[in-house]
Motif scaffolding. Structure first.
Motif, PDB file in Angstrom:
ATOM      1  N   GLY A   1       0.761  -1.217  -0.048  1.00 42.53           N
ATOM      2  CA  GLY A   1       0.063  -0.091  -0.052  1.00 42.53           C
ATOM      3  C   GLY A   1       0.825   1.217  -0.043  1.00 42.53           C
ATOM      4  N   TYR A   2       2.161   1.039  -0.192  1.00 39.64           N
ATOM      5  CA  TYR A   2       2.875   2.535  -0.068  1.00 39.64           C
ATOM      6  C   TYR A   2       2.847   3.022  -1.842  1.00 39.64           C
ATOM      7  CZ  TYR A   2       5.247   1.205   4.340  1.00 39.64           C
ATOM      8  OH  TYR A   2       5.229   0.832   5.434  1.00 39.64           O
ATOM      9  N   ASP A   3       2.535   4.328  -1.721  1.00 33.96           N
ATOM     10  CA  ASP A   3       2.703   5.117  -2.539  1.00 33.96           C
ATOM     11  C   ASP A   3       4.174   5.754  -3.160  1.00 33.96           C
ATOM     12  OD1 ASP A   3       0.039   5.144  -3.288  1.00 33.96           O
ATOM     13  OD2 ASP A   3      -0.363   6.819  -2.042  1.00 33.96           O
ATOM     14  N   TYR A   4       4.416   5.649  -4.292  1.00 37.06           N
ATOM     15  CA  TYR A   4       5.997   6.187  -4.645  1.00 37.06           C
ATOM     16  C   TYR A   4       5.918   6.091  -6.342  1.00 37.06           C
ATOM     17  CZ  TYR A   4       6.229   1.292  -6.612  1.00 37.06           C
ATOM     18  OH  TYR A   4       6.199   0.241  -7.232  1.00 37.06           O
ATOM     19  N   VAL A   5       6.793   6.691  -6.960  1.00 35.20           N
ATOM     20  CA  VAL A   5       7.421   6.900  -8.273  1.00 35.20           C
ATOM     21  C   VAL A   5       8.889   6.346  -8.595  1.00 35.20           C
ATOM     22  CG1 VAL A   5       7.027   8.082 -10.385  1.00 35.20           C
ATOM     23  CG2 VAL A   5       5.480   8.575  -8.852  1.00 35.20           C
ATOM     24  N   LEU A   6       8.785   5.404  -9.316  1.00 41.62           N
ATOM     25  CA  LEU A   6      10.172   5.023  -9.702  1.00 41.62           C
ATOM     26  C   LEU A   6      10.683   5.657 -10.890  1.00 41.62           C
ATOM     27  CD1 LEU A   6      12.878   3.236  -9.345  1.00 41.62           C
ATOM     28  CD2 LEU A   6      11.546   1.386 -10.310  1.00 41.62           C
ATOM     29  N   HIS A   7      11.800   6.382 -11.122  1.00 41.38           N
ATOM     30  CA  HIS A   7      12.328   6.970 -12.329  1.00 41.38           C
ATOM     31  C   HIS A   7      13.604   6.268 -12.615  1.00 41.38           C
ATOM     32  CE1 HIS A   7       9.725  10.267 -11.597  1.00 41.38           C
ATOM     33  NE2 HIS A   7       9.872  10.143 -10.297  1.00 41.38           N
ATOM     34  N   ILE A   8      13.589   5.416 -13.850  1.00 38.56           N
ATOM     35  CA  ILE A   8      14.559   4.688 -14.453  1.00 38.56           C
ATOM     36  C   ILE A   8      15.451   5.637 -15.363  1.00 38.56           C
ATOM     37  CG2 ILE A   8      15.619   2.458 -15.399  1.00 38.56           C
ATOM     38  CD1 ILE A   8      13.171   1.105 -13.950  1.00 38.56           C
ATOM     39  N   ILE A   9      16.481   6.125 -15.167  1.00 39.26           N
ATOM     40  CA  ILE A   9      17.327   6.811 -16.116  1.00 39.26           C
ATOM     41  C   ILE A   9      18.588   6.072 -16.623  1.00 39.26           C
ATOM     42  CG2 ILE A   9      18.707   8.900 -16.528  1.00 39.26           C
ATOM     43  CD1 ILE A   9      17.288  10.124 -14.368  1.00 39.26           C
ATOM     44  N   GLY A  10      18.585   5.867 -18.093  1.00 40.04           N
ATOM     45  CA  GLY A  10      19.412   5.000 -18.622  1.00 40.04           C
ATOM     46  C   GLY A  10      19.103   3.994 -19.652  1.00 40.04           C
ATOM     47  N   ASP A  11      19.748   3.557 -20.427  1.00 38.73           N
ATOM     48  CA  ASP A  11      19.259   2.637 -21.214  1.00 38.73           C
ATOM     49  C   ASP A  11      20.240   1.436 -21.732  1.00 38.73           C
ATOM     50  OD1 ASP A  11      17.698   1.782 -23.466  1.00 38.73           O
ATOM     51  OD2 ASP A  11      17.714   3.709 -24.649  1.00 38.73           O
ATOM     52  N   GLY A  12      19.779   0.391 -22.339  1.00 43.96           N
ATOM     53  CA  GLY A  12      20.537  -0.585 -22.480  1.00 43.96           C
ATOM     54  C   GLY A  12      19.957  -1.775 -23.123  1.00 43.96           C
ATOM     55  N   PRO A  13      20.581  -3.013 -23.338  1.00 41.72           N
ATOM     56  CA  PRO A  13      19.934  -4.283 -23.773  1.00 41.72           C
ATOM     57  C   PRO A  13      18.839  -4.828 -22.981  1.00 41.72           C
ATOM     58  CG  PRO A  13      22.192  -4.814 -23.041  1.00 41.72           C
ATOM     59  CD  PRO A  13      21.903  -3.114 -23.113  1.00 41.72           C
ATOM     60  N   CYS A  14      18.530  -4.462 -21.592  1.00 38.21           N
ATOM     61  CA  CYS A  14      17.494  -5.122 -20.845  1.00 38.21           C
ATOM     62  C   CYS A  14      16.439  -4.274 -20.816  1.00 38.21           C
ATOM     63  CB  CYS A  14      18.057  -5.466 -19.547  1.00 38.21           C
ATOM     64  SG  CYS A  14      19.243  -6.723 -19.564  1.00 38.21           S
ATOM     65  N   ARG A  15      16.409  -3.092 -21.791  1.00 40.45           N
ATOM     66  CA  ARG A  15      15.233  -2.145 -21.315  1.00 40.45           C
ATOM     67  C   ARG A  15      13.972  -2.760 -21.726  1.00 40.45           C
ATOM     68  NH1 ARG A  15      14.359   4.292 -23.089  1.00 40.45           N
ATOM     69  NH2 ARG A  15      12.117   4.003 -22.574  1.00 40.45           N
ATOM     70  N   GLU A  16      13.854  -3.621 -22.843  1.00 44.39           N
ATOM     71  CA  GLU A  16      12.349  -4.235 -22.959  1.00 44.39           C
ATOM     72  C   GLU A  16      11.838  -5.167 -22.077  1.00 44.39           C
ATOM     73  OE1 GLU A  16      10.411  -6.579 -26.898  1.00 44.39           O
ATOM     74  OE2 GLU A  16      12.218  -5.563 -26.969  1.00 44.39           O
ATOM     75  N   GLU A  17      13.124  -6.035 -21.830  1.00 47.54           N
ATOM     76  CA  GLU A  17      12.727  -7.143 -20.743  1.00 47.54           C
ATOM     77  C   GLU A  17      12.310  -6.474 -19.422  1.00 47.54           C
ATOM     78  OE1 GLU A  17      15.347 -10.177 -18.306  1.00 47.54           O
ATOM     79  OE2 GLU A  17      16.080  -9.437 -20.382  1.00 47.54           O
ATOM     80  N   LEU A  18      12.833  -5.374 -19.025  1.00 45.25           N
ATOM     81  CA  LEU A  18      12.570  -4.641 -17.825  1.00 45.25           C
ATOM     82  C   LEU A  18      11.201  -4.192 -17.837  1.00 45.25           C
ATOM     83  CD1 LEU A  18      15.985  -3.039 -16.674  1.00 45.25           C
ATOM     84  CD2 LEU A  18      14.746  -4.965 -15.494  1.00 45.25           C
ATOM     85  N   GLU A  19      10.895  -3.416 -18.990  1.00 41.58           N
ATOM     86  CA  GLU A  19       9.607  -2.947 -19.117  1.00 41.58           C
ATOM     87  C   GLU A  19       8.305  -4.090 -19.103  1.00 41.58           C
ATOM     88  OE1 GLU A  19       9.499  -0.243 -22.648  1.00 41.58           O
ATOM     89  OE2 GLU A  19      10.458   1.274 -21.800  1.00 41.58           O
ATOM     90  N   HIS A  20       8.660  -5.077 -19.921  1.00 46.64           N
ATOM     91  CA  HIS A  20       7.575  -6.198 -19.621  1.00 46.64           C
ATOM     92  C   HIS A  20       7.296  -6.647 -18.322  1.00 46.64           C
ATOM     93  CE1 HIS A  20       5.554  -9.740 -21.136  1.00 46.64           C
ATOM     94  NE2 HIS A  20       6.712 -10.335 -20.285  1.00 46.64           N
ATOM     95  N   LEU A  21       8.673  -6.841 -17.382  1.00 42.33           N
ATOM     96  CA  LEU A  21       8.674  -7.229 -16.086  1.00 42.33           C
ATOM     97  C   LEU A  21       7.821  -6.194 -15.190  1.00 42.33           C
ATOM     98  CD1 LEU A  21       9.545  -9.116 -13.866  1.00 42.33           C
ATOM     99  CD2 LEU A  21      11.609  -7.747 -13.457  1.00 42.33           C
ATOM    100  N   ALA A  22       8.019  -5.065 -15.506  1.00 44.89           N
ATOM    101  CA  ALA A  22       7.200  -3.922 -14.597  1.00 44.89           C
ATOM    102  C   ALA A  22       5.694  -4.176 -15.060  1.00 44.89           C
ATOM    103  CB  ALA A  22       7.731  -2.628 -15.092  1.00 44.89           C
ATOM    104  N   LYS A  23       5.365  -4.369 -16.180  1.00 42.97           N
ATOM    105  CA  LYS A  23       3.821  -4.542 -16.605  1.00 42.97           C
ATOM    106  C   LYS A  23       3.418  -5.995 -16.058  1.00 42.97           C
ATOM    107  CE  LYS A  23       4.180  -2.114 -21.011  1.00 42.97           C
ATOM    108  NZ  LYS A  23       4.488  -2.467 -22.562  1.00 42.97           N
ATOM    109  N   GLU A  24       4.288  -6.824 -15.921  1.00 40.09           N
ATOM    110  CA  GLU A  24       3.939  -8.224 -15.349  1.00 40.09           C
ATOM    111  C   GLU A  24       3.682  -8.058 -13.813  1.00 40.09           C
ATOM    112  OE1 GLU A  24       6.741 -11.590 -15.359  1.00 40.09           O
ATOM    113  OE2 GLU A  24       5.700 -12.086 -17.252  1.00 40.09           O
ATOM    114  N   LEU A  25       4.526  -7.196 -13.312  1.00 36.59           N
ATOM    115  CA  LEU A  25       4.230  -7.085 -11.752  1.00 36.59           C
ATOM    116  C   LEU A  25       3.258  -5.958 -11.553  1.00 36.59           C
ATOM    117  CD1 LEU A  25       8.039  -7.026 -10.832  1.00 36.59           C
ATOM    118  CD2 LEU A  25       6.458  -8.923 -10.482  1.00 36.59           C
ATOM    119  N   ASP A  26       2.494  -5.264 -12.408  1.00 36.56           N
ATOM    120  CA  ASP A  26       1.880  -4.217 -12.284  1.00 36.56           C
ATOM    121  C   ASP A  26       2.303  -3.119 -11.645  1.00 36.56           C
ATOM    122  OD1 ASP A  26      -0.985  -3.276 -12.445  1.00 36.56           O
ATOM    123  OD2 ASP A  26      -1.584  -3.977 -10.440  1.00 36.56           O
ATOM    124  N   ILE A  27       3.268  -2.561 -12.017  1.00 36.52           N
ATOM    125  CA  ILE A  27       3.948  -1.369 -11.434  1.00 36.52           C
ATOM    126  C   ILE A  27       4.312  -0.523 -12.727  1.00 36.52           C
ATOM    127  CG2 ILE A  27       4.620  -2.255  -9.164  1.00 36.52           C
ATOM    128  CD1 ILE A  27       7.541  -2.505 -10.291  1.00 36.52           C
TER     129      ILE A  27
END
Length: 357
Positions: free
Chosen positions: A207-233
């Motif tokens: 129940g904690y509110d927050y915003v996570l800002h990820i600055i940077g790029d690299g080969p894992c970006r698509e995978e990390l974006e998919h994981l964020a969607k999968e985890l509902d964040i």
């Protein structure tokens, strides 16, 4: 960091020039490399080793073409550059700074196998650097300890921490109703951002509110974006991509977090500290030298999402504690990682090894 060092030396009437290999210079060098302590051809079937060797040959070709005046001292910041310059200028003293473990990063990022050809080639370079350099430096005590098994006289490895121009960092008084988390790194497995996303998912579940800002790029970006969607964040997470000067807006955030699996120094922690952010990092390498757990930040085991979530919960739920950590981190960074301190230590070292005013 290097251009800022150059500015400080010029103001002190030192003559310093920067030399590097432009990206357009590829596959020009033909001079067969000769190392004093090992035969690189034992590892030559590896494409990665071949790339390192070609870069070495290109450096030699470019240095012979472009440098025509003598120098009192060479200070290299990449092993290949240092060894190549020593080949071209064998009588000039070489100071070599090793900033990170390329082999560890490649292993963690799944590019090479531990104890494989590439790993053995890259660790062989440490002994070669010891032989050709008047002084080998690194950026943390933990990394000097890591290098020790690969050299004959580990006690001669010096440590000069990275220095940062504190004038570039201007803490800004602010009050974010929703805590703002920030991380700045290349998006590769070694940085542990999957662990961070799992930890943030647990925060949301509680129940904690927050915003996570990820600055940077690299080969894992698509995978990390998919994981964020999968985890509902995904709605709580912003992927910025590469940004040239993150220190300009870093002071407006609240908490810097980076759960790296390995880090020789972790320059971005010092930058976040100078921006007066609370720090959370993994208990590894140079991060653990910068952070005293509970005093100027929090340390968690690498890869432990549950521990990271608990640490984030502590600083999110207690603004006063968060402020105390941030102030302590700012004080330590100013005292230990200032550019002036690094420049003064380098001046002494340069004079010791033959540089002249």
């Amino acid at each position: 960091m290097i251009p800022y060092l150059q500015e400080r030396f010029h103001s002190a009437r030192w003559e310093m020039e920067l030399f590097w290999l432009p990206k357009r210079i590829r596959n020009k060098g033909q001079e067969e490399p000769v190392f004093r302590t090992f035969d690189w051809r034992e590892f030559g079937e590896s494409l990665i080793v071949q790339k390192y060797i070609q870069t070495y040959m290109d450096y030699i070709w470019w240095a012979r073409l472009r440098i025509h005046k003598p120098y009192d001292l060479i200070h290299a910041h990449h092993p290949i550059a240092g060894m190549a310059m020593k080949t071209v200028f064998p009588d000039v003293p070489l100071v070599q700074t090793v900033h990170s473990s390329y082999e560890r990063e490649l292993i963690l990022n799944g590019r090479i196998q531990e104890n494989g050809l590439e790993h053995r080639f890259l660790t062989s370079l440490y002994r070669e650097l010891e032989v050709v350099s008047e002084q080998v430096l690194t950026v943390s005590r933990s990394f000097a300890h890591y290098m020790a098994p690969y050299v004959q006289e580990p006690e001669r490895i010096g440590v000069i921490y990275n220095g940062f121009d504190e004038k570039r960092f201007k803490p800004v008084p602010h009050e974010n109703i929703v805590p703002q988390l920030i991380t700045v790194c290349r998006l590769v497995p070694a940085k542990g951002l999957d662990t961070l996303l799992y930890a943030c998912a647990e925060l949301k579940r509680k129940g904690y509110d927050y915003v996570l800002h990820i600055i940077g790029d690299g080969p894992c970006r698509e995978e990390l974006e998919h994981l964020a969607k999968e985890l509902d964040i995904y709605q709580e997470t912003i992927f910025y991509g590469y940004t040239l000067h993150p220190e300009e807006f870093m002071p407006f955030f609240d908490i810097f977090v980076l759960p790296s699996r390995a880090e020789a120094f972790g320059s971005v922690f010092a930058e976040a500290a100078l921006s007066c952010l609370a720090l959370i990092g993994s208990d590894v390498g140079g991060i653990a030298e910068q952070i005293e757990d509970g005093v100027n930040g929090l340390l968690v085991p690498p890869g432990d999402a549950a521990a990271l979530s608990i640490a984030l919960e502590k600083v999110i739920s207690d603004p006063l504690f968060r402020y105390e950590l941030a102030r302590s981190a700012w004080d330590k960074a100013k005292n230990h990682y200032s550019l002036s301190k690094s420049v003064n230590e380098l001046k002494k070292l340069y004079l010791k090894h033959g540089a002249t005013l």
